[in-house]
Design an enzyme around this catalytic site. Structure first.
Site, short mmCIF file in Angstrom:
data_model
loop_
_atom_site.label_atom_id
_atom_site.label_comp_id
_atom_site.label_asym_id
_atom_site.label_seq_id
_atom_site.Cartn_x
_atom_site.Cartn_y
_atom_site.Cartn_z
N HIS A 156 -37.59 -17.58 6.99
CA HIS A 156 -36.66 -17.09 8.03
C HIS A 156 -36.66 -18.00 9.26
O HIS A 156 -36.35 -17.56 10.35
CB HIS A 156 -37.01 -15.67 8.48
CG HIS A 156 -37.24 -14.71 7.35
ND1 HIS A 156 -36.25 -13.94 6.81
CD2 HIS A 156 -38.36 -14.44 6.63
CE1 HIS A 156 -36.75 -13.20 5.83
NE2 HIS A 156 -38.03 -13.50 5.68
N SER A 277 -24.36 -41.75 22.08
CA SER A 277 -23.23 -41.02 22.61
C SER A 277 -22.45 -41.94 23.53
O SER A 277 -23.03 -42.78 24.22
CB SER A 277 -23.72 -39.80 23.38
OG SER A 277 -22.74 -39.38 24.31
N LYS A 283 -28.74 -40.02 24.58
CA LYS A 283 -28.65 -39.39 23.27
C LYS A 283 -28.97 -40.32 22.10
O LYS A 283 -28.69 -41.51 22.11
CB LYS A 283 -27.22 -38.83 23.05
CG LYS A 283 -26.89 -37.65 23.92
CD LYS A 283 -27.64 -36.38 23.52
CE LYS A 283 -27.21 -35.83 22.20
NZ LYS A 283 -26.12 -34.88 22.27
N GLU A 290 -25.94 -35.47 9.50
CA GLU A 290 -24.86 -34.49 9.68
C GLU A 290 -23.73 -34.75 8.70
O GLU A 290 -23.13 -33.83 8.15
CB GLU A 290 -24.33 -34.55 11.12
CG GLU A 290 -25.33 -34.03 12.13
CD GLU A 290 -24.91 -34.32 13.56
OE1 GLU A 290 -24.63 -33.38 14.30
OE2 GLU A 290 -24.84 -35.51 13.94
#
Ligand code: ARG
Length: 456
Positions: A156, A277, A283, A290
């Site tokens: 979980h 970024s 970043k 992804e």
């Protein structure tokens, strides 16, 4: 341009129809298989005396020349010639004259496309099986390096029990093993020879399909000519195997994305495999991972696309089936790209062993160990669970870890608790003591690693 079917038609095809029905813009990539199939077909026709040896030789050298032209980028694909089959056949006729018109004896584009797809997919599937094996090997060497790295295991997404990182990685090697087996199994049915089914009913000419299967190195011959040209289940199987594998890879990608966050700080992704970024200078984004996660949707879509195209189609061939190639090629390209970037990237990930270990006991992850300790002293598990739950609550209320409770405090919950509880409240021991088959102890992990060294 004159069509091979022009005899029956008064009007020529509208150019909008040519544009709408063409498949050359995507099926051109089947060309090596199309030519391989045509050469085998020609050899069979000669073997059966349907063509003279000299005729066959001339056709075959024409086809070989076309092969070279395409390979060297000197071939011009034409939309008016619809597909890869007609482009190559018409180039042959142009090259060797009307003799070229004998190539299409005792075959149809329906069995030709079924053959091309099976030859193509046989190659591609073998390549993907090799890529999966390569990735498994990379993962295995990381698992070996991290065979005693302790980290929190989750259920979980809540800290559950300490595990070993190598064990976690081995879980993915297992998944990939089943993926590999699924492709291997699909390959058995892909490896079936459809040529000679002709349009749907076979032929009155004295062909030999067994000979064709032998020279094209197929394990089986499609035994029903109507089935041979009308099913695409072998592509569905390939796409299903791909969809399932992408599920696994998307889970791996997701975990790595989480682990790379400041919040987890379990890993550092290699600079060369992350992006920055355009606005936020600090970043470092896990875009590759992804995209692996994202491309999973595309592969699922391809499977759904083909299933839907084939649903309720009457036998035998229908032009709908031309749409099979777009999702197939897209999936092949996607799967290959995903595996190849993971093979490069995964070994370059840096694991933050310190943080992993420190967090492995936070959140009372040794509670099950305490309960099992009581079980070994004769307490029924349900009662042991209850007692340990009370200990955990007591510790939470005081802001203490289980290891920080004194023996007297612990004894207050059960007189059976003794000083040997100290060995239980130790994360190294917790991992070592999980020796059940397939568990996370270094001894069991060693067995898993040995097993895969043999398999791979
Ligand atoms: N381009 C077609 C396909 O991909 C080849 C078979 C065409 N057959 C036909 N009768 N129109 O399915």
């Amino acid at each position: 341009m004159k069509k091979p079917w022009a005899g029956r038609f008064k009007e020529s095809t509208a150019s909008s129809v040519e544009e709408f029905t063409e498949s050359i813009s995507f099926d051109w990539r089947l060309w090596p298989y199309d030519i391989e199939g045509s050469i085998a077909h020609t050899r069979m026709l000669a073997h059966q005396g349907i063509l003279k040896k000299s005729e066959a030789n001339e056709i075959i050298s024409g086809l070989k020349e076309i092969y070279k032209e395409i390979q060297e980028g000197r071939f011009q694909w034409k939309k008016e010639l619809e597909d890869v089959h007609m482009n190559i056949e018409s180039a042959l006729i142009k090259k060797i004259g009307s003799l070229g018109g004998k190539l299409h004896t005792a075959r149809s584009r329906n069995d030709q496309i079924a053959l091309d797809l099976r030859l193509y997919l046989r190659d591609v599937t073998k390549g993907i099986i090799k890529d999966i094996t390569r990735f498994q090997k990379k993962l295995l060497s990381v698992a070996e390096k991290e065979a005693s790295t302790i980290m929190p295991g989750y259920t979980h997404l809540q800290r559950a029990q300490p595990v070993v990182l190598g064990h976690h990685i081995l879980a993915y090697i297992e998944m990939l093993q089943r993926d590999r087996e699924r492709y291997e199994d699909a390959l058995k049915r892909i490896d079936t020879m459809p040529l000679g089914a002709c349009a749907l009913a076979g032929t009155t000419l004295p062909t030999d399909r067994t000979y064709l299967a032998r020279i094209l190195k197929f394990k089986r011959v499609a035994e029903n000519s109507m089935d041979a040209v009308s099913d695409r289940d072998f592509i569905m199987e390939f796409l299903s195997a791909s969809a399932i594998m992408m599920t696994h890879l998307s889970r791996m990608a997701e975990e790595l994305i989480l682990w790379a966050t400041e919040e987890f700080s379990f890993i550092e992704l290699p600079d060369a495999y992350t992006t920055g970024s355009s606005i936020m200078p600090q970043k470092k984004n896990p875009d590759v991972l992804e995209l692996i996660r994202g491309k999973t949707g595309r592969v699922y879509g391809s499977l759904m696309s083909l299933l839907t195209t084939m649903k309720a189609l009457p036998l035998a061939y229908n032009r709908d089936m031309q749409e099979d190639k777009i999702p197939l090629f897209d999936t092949v390209d996607t799967i290959k790209a995903v595996l190849s970037i993971l093979i490069e990237m995964f070994p370059k990930i840096r694991f933050n062993r310190k943080v992993m270990k420190e967090t492995s006991t936070e959140g009372y992850t040794l509670a099950t160990d305490v309960a099992e300790y009581l079980v070994m002293k004769g307490v029924p598990f349900r009662q042991a669970h209850e007692i340990t739950g009370q200990i955990v609550r007591y510790a939470i209320e005081r802001g203490l870890a289980l290891e920080e409770l004194s023996l007297d405090e612990l004894k207050g919950f059960s007189p059976l608790i003794d000083s040997d509880i100290r060995d239980v409240l130790n994360v190294e021991n917790a991992v070592k003591r999980r020796r059940s088959r397939g568990a996370t102890s270094p001894a069991e992990i060693k067995k898993q690693i040995q097993r895969f060294k043999r398999i791979l």
